[in-house]
Design a protein around this motif. Structure first.
Motif, PDB file in Angstrom:
ATOM      1  N   THR A 128       0.999  -1.228   0.016  1.00  0.00           N
ATOM      2  CA  THR A 128      -0.038  -0.080  -0.051  1.00  0.00           C
ATOM      3  C   THR A 128       0.752   1.354  -0.266  1.00  0.00           C
ATOM      4  OG1 THR A 128      -1.792  -1.217   1.213  1.00  0.00           O
ATOM      5  CG2 THR A 128      -1.628   1.307   1.262  1.00  0.00           C
ATOM      6  N   ILE A 129       0.583   2.138  -0.775  1.00  0.00           N
ATOM      7  CA  ILE A 129       1.296   3.502  -1.013  1.00  0.00           C
ATOM      8  C   ILE A 129       0.238   4.534  -1.025  1.00  0.00           C
ATOM      9  CG2 ILE A 129       1.220   3.356  -3.228  1.00  0.00           C
ATOM     10  CD1 ILE A 129       3.907   4.763  -3.249  1.00  0.00           C
ATOM     11  N   VAL A 130       0.591   5.804  -0.257  1.00  0.00           N
ATOM     12  CA  VAL A 130      -0.160   6.872  -0.316  1.00  0.00           C
ATOM     13  C   VAL A 130       0.590   7.899  -1.498  1.00  0.00           C
ATOM     14  CG1 VAL A 130      -0.652   9.122   0.672  1.00  0.00           C
ATOM     15  CG2 VAL A 130      -1.030   7.127   1.814  1.00  0.00           C
ATOM     16  N   VAL A 131      -0.256   8.301  -2.360  1.00  0.00           N
ATOM     17  CA  VAL A 131       0.111   9.267  -3.450  1.00  0.00           C
ATOM     18  C   VAL A 131      -0.612  10.636  -2.959  1.00  0.00           C
ATOM     19  CG1 VAL A 131      -0.252  10.406  -5.762  1.00  0.00           C
ATOM     20  CG2 VAL A 131       0.198   7.894  -5.316  1.00  0.00           C
ATOM     21  N   PHE A 132       0.119  11.598  -2.307  1.00  0.00           N
ATOM     22  CA  PHE A 132      -0.405  12.844  -1.712  1.00  0.00           C
ATOM     23  C   PHE A 132      -0.176  14.169  -2.885  1.00  0.00           C
ATOM     24  CE2 PHE A 132      -0.078  16.937   0.454  1.00  0.00           C
ATOM     25  CZ  PHE A 132      -1.105  16.731   1.727  1.00  0.00           C
ATOM     26  N   LEU A 133      -1.402  14.401  -3.091  1.00  0.00           N
ATOM     27  CA  LEU A 133      -1.646  15.549  -4.082  1.00  0.00           C
ATOM     28  C   LEU A 133      -1.471  16.959  -3.457  1.00  0.00           C
ATOM     29  CD1 LEU A 133      -3.025  12.921  -5.113  1.00  0.00           C
ATOM     30  CD2 LEU A 133      -4.614  14.244  -6.501  1.00  0.00           C
ATOM     31  N   ILE A 134      -0.859  17.771  -4.501  1.00  0.00           N
ATOM     32  CA  ILE A 134      -0.558  19.166  -4.081  1.00  0.00           C
ATOM     33  C   ILE A 134      -1.094  19.999  -5.434  1.00  0.00           C
ATOM     34  CG2 ILE A 134       1.328  20.919  -3.743  1.00  0.00           C
ATOM     35  CD1 ILE A 134       3.054  18.508  -2.782  1.00  0.00           C
ATOM     36  N   ASP A 135      -2.162  20.758  -5.047  1.00  0.00           N
ATOM     37  CA  ASP A 135      -2.578  21.653  -6.156  1.00  0.00           C
ATOM     38  C   ASP A 135      -1.476  22.783  -6.523  1.00  0.00           C
ATOM     39  OD1 ASP A 135      -4.142  23.315  -7.811  1.00  0.00           O
ATOM     40  OD2 ASP A 135      -5.874  23.214  -6.589  1.00  0.00           O
ATOM     41  N   GLY A 136      -1.020  22.436  -7.733  1.00  0.00           N
ATOM     42  CA  GLY A 136       0.027  23.305  -8.254  1.00  0.00           C
ATOM     43  C   GLY A 136      -0.631  24.800  -8.592  1.00  0.00           C
ATOM     44  N   GLN A 137      -1.912  25.083  -8.588  1.00  0.00           N
ATOM     45  CA  GLN A 137      -2.499  26.267  -8.916  1.00  0.00           C
ATOM     46  C   GLN A 137      -2.623  26.989  -7.399  1.00  0.00           C
ATOM     47  OE1 GLN A 137      -6.307  25.400 -10.822  1.00  0.00           O
ATOM     48  NE2 GLN A 137      -5.330  26.211 -12.720  1.00  0.00           N
ATOM     49  N   LEU A 138      -2.475  26.312  -6.268  1.00  0.00           N
ATOM     50  CA  LEU A 138      -2.678  27.197  -5.177  1.00  0.00           C
ATOM     51  C   LEU A 138      -1.192  27.436  -4.521  1.00  0.00           C
ATOM     52  CD1 LEU A 138      -5.556  24.981  -3.620  1.00  0.00           C
ATOM     53  CD2 LEU A 138      -5.568  27.148  -4.842  1.00  0.00           C
ATOM     54  N   VAL A 139      -0.144  26.944  -5.022  1.00  0.00           N
ATOM     55  CA  VAL A 139       1.094  27.469  -4.507  1.00  0.00           C
ATOM     56  C   VAL A 139       1.592  28.796  -5.251  1.00  0.00           C
ATOM     57  CG1 VAL A 139       3.567  26.807  -4.172  1.00  0.00           C
ATOM     58  CG2 VAL A 139       1.814  25.106  -4.341  1.00  0.00           C
ATOM     59  N   TYR A 140       1.455  29.993  -4.459  1.00  0.00           N
ATOM     60  CA  TYR A 140       1.777  31.108  -4.935  1.00  0.00           C
ATOM     61  C   TYR A 140       3.021  31.711  -4.240  1.00  0.00           C
ATOM     62  CZ  TYR A 140      -3.050  31.664  -6.494  1.00  0.00           C
ATOM     63  OH  TYR A 140      -4.313  31.449  -7.168  1.00  0.00           O
ATOM     64  N   SER A 141       3.282  31.011  -3.121  1.00  0.00           N
ATOM     65  CA  SER A 141       4.641  31.886  -2.363  1.00  0.00           C
ATOM     66  C   SER A 141       5.236  30.640  -1.789  1.00  0.00           C
ATOM     67  CB  SER A 141       4.107  32.669  -1.351  1.00  0.00           C
ATOM     68  OG  SER A 141       3.327  31.921  -0.195  1.00  0.00           O
ATOM     69  N   PRO A 142       6.398  30.798  -1.189  1.00  0.00           N
ATOM     70  CA  PRO A 142       7.338  29.915  -0.235  1.00  0.00           C
ATOM     71  C   PRO A 142       6.796  29.389   0.741  1.00  0.00           C
ATOM     72  CG  PRO A 142       8.900  31.704  -1.070  1.00  0.00           C
ATOM     73  CD  PRO A 142       7.338  32.301  -1.446  1.00  0.00           C
ATOM     74  N   SER A 143       5.956  30.150   1.381  1.00  0.00           N
ATOM     75  CA  SER A 143       5.219  29.783   2.558  1.00  0.00           C
ATOM     76  C   SER A 143       3.974  29.033   2.302  1.00  0.00           C
ATOM     77  CB  SER A 143       4.521  30.948   3.554  1.00  0.00           C
ATOM     78  OG  SER A 143       3.806  31.785   2.495  1.00  0.00           O
ATOM     79  N   ASP A 144       3.461  29.069   1.060  1.00  0.00           N
ATOM     80  CA  ASP A 144       2.387  27.858   0.698  1.00  0.00           C
ATOM     81  C   ASP A 144       3.023  26.565   0.474  1.00  0.00           C
ATOM     82  OD1 ASP A 144       0.437  29.984   0.368  1.00  0.00           O
ATOM     83  OD2 ASP A 144       0.728  30.387  -1.795  1.00  0.00           O
ATOM     84  N   LEU A 145       4.148  26.606   0.031  1.00  0.00           N
ATOM     85  CA  LEU A 145       4.955  25.445  -0.376  1.00  0.00           C
ATOM     86  C   LEU A 145       5.205  24.562   0.777  1.00  0.00           C
ATOM     87  CD1 LEU A 145       6.279  23.670  -2.686  1.00  0.00           C
ATOM     88  CD2 LEU A 145       8.388  25.023  -2.041  1.00  0.00           C
ATOM     89  N   ILE A 146       5.837  25.552   1.693  1.00  0.00           N
ATOM     90  CA  ILE A 146       6.296  24.858   3.284  1.00  0.00           C
ATOM     91  C   ILE A 146       4.913  24.353   3.868  1.00  0.00           C
ATOM     92  CG2 ILE A 146       7.404  25.337   5.585  1.00  0.00           C
ATOM     93  CD1 ILE A 146       9.319  25.215   3.003  1.00  0.00           C
TER      94      ILE A 146
END
Length: 249
Positions: A128-146
């Protein structure tokens, strides 16, 4: 193999489950689609197992007098309580891949006891593995990424199975330097100083020192379910992460 797709609402879980399943089928793999979202209005795929056949969020709201959020939490508790019954049916599906769609409220898996219980049951079926999704449209700043990778790290710690990161909607990213931010700690630090201010800048700088080794150790893919970009790389990363020689455990 069970592949569990987890991520915030709107990150594209159902779309990616559908497109990845189509890609697997086209490449000769037998796929089962499993819907564990009792609040889903519809799915893009035809589920081989659908929790909505047993209960829905709307039914729980009416029966127990709960609001939407309370009913979803109760639904996850029921799913965990009946895990032996449900996962015996899921294990009987067979096939090469079981692609598992989950509710948009990723915190239900990360911060409540139901999530780890569900994952333990799935792990008894097979890898079993988890694929964790990150919405690329919602990463505007470094703090969003962190912030989003902090949630991914919490997910890995809580669920205790291999986890890979996928940035979705790669054809519509808000930042052209997203890959460099994830791979180059010096560049990330420079952008934090440039784009953040005050106490937030100090906090993000300190937190990035904890998160960036996690980023660099686990390759993050950019995927577009719309165009199919990155699906082959996603498959390779999943296989690497679940084999005994993988370094993502």
């Amino acid at each position: 193999m069970q592949v569990v797709f987890i991520g915030p609402a709107g990150s594209g879980k159902t779309t990616l489950v559908n497109k990845y399943g189509e890609w697997l089928s086209q490449n000769g793999r037998e796929v089962s689609f499993i819907n564990l979202d009792p609040g889903a209005d519809e799915t893009l795929y035809s589920p081989s197992f659908d929790v909505r056949g047993f209960f829905t969020v709307e039914e729980i709201m009416g029966r127990e007098g709960l609001g939407p959020n309370g009913a979803m939490m109760r639904a996850m508790d029921i799913l965990a309580e009946r895990s032996i019954e449900f996962y015996s049916q899921i294990s009987a599906l067979g096939g090469d891949y079981g692609l598992i769609d989950t509710p948009g409220q990723s915190e239900l898996f990360v911060f409540r006891s139901a999530g780890p219980k569900i994952m333990r049951s799935l792990s008894k079926i097979g890898r079993t593995i988890v694929v964790f999704l990150i919405d690329g449209q919602l990463v505007y700043s470094p703090s969003d990424l962190i912030a989003v990778f902090s949630l991914a790290a919490a997910c890995r710690l809580r669920l205790n199975v291999p986890l890979v990161h996928v940035v979705t909607k790669a054809d519509a990213l808000k930042r052209s330097d997203l890959e460099r931010l994830m791979q180059d700690p010096k560049y990330l630090g420079e952008k934090i100083v440039e784009e953040e201010a005050g106490l937030l800048q100090e906090y993000v700088l300190e937190h990035s020192k904890l998160i960036h080794p996690f980023l660099r150790r686990q390759r993050t893919l950019l995927v577009s379910a719309l165009s199919g970009t990155g699906l082959d790389l996603l498959d390779s990363l999943i296989l690497d992460a679940t084999c005994e020689c993988g370094d993502l455990r």
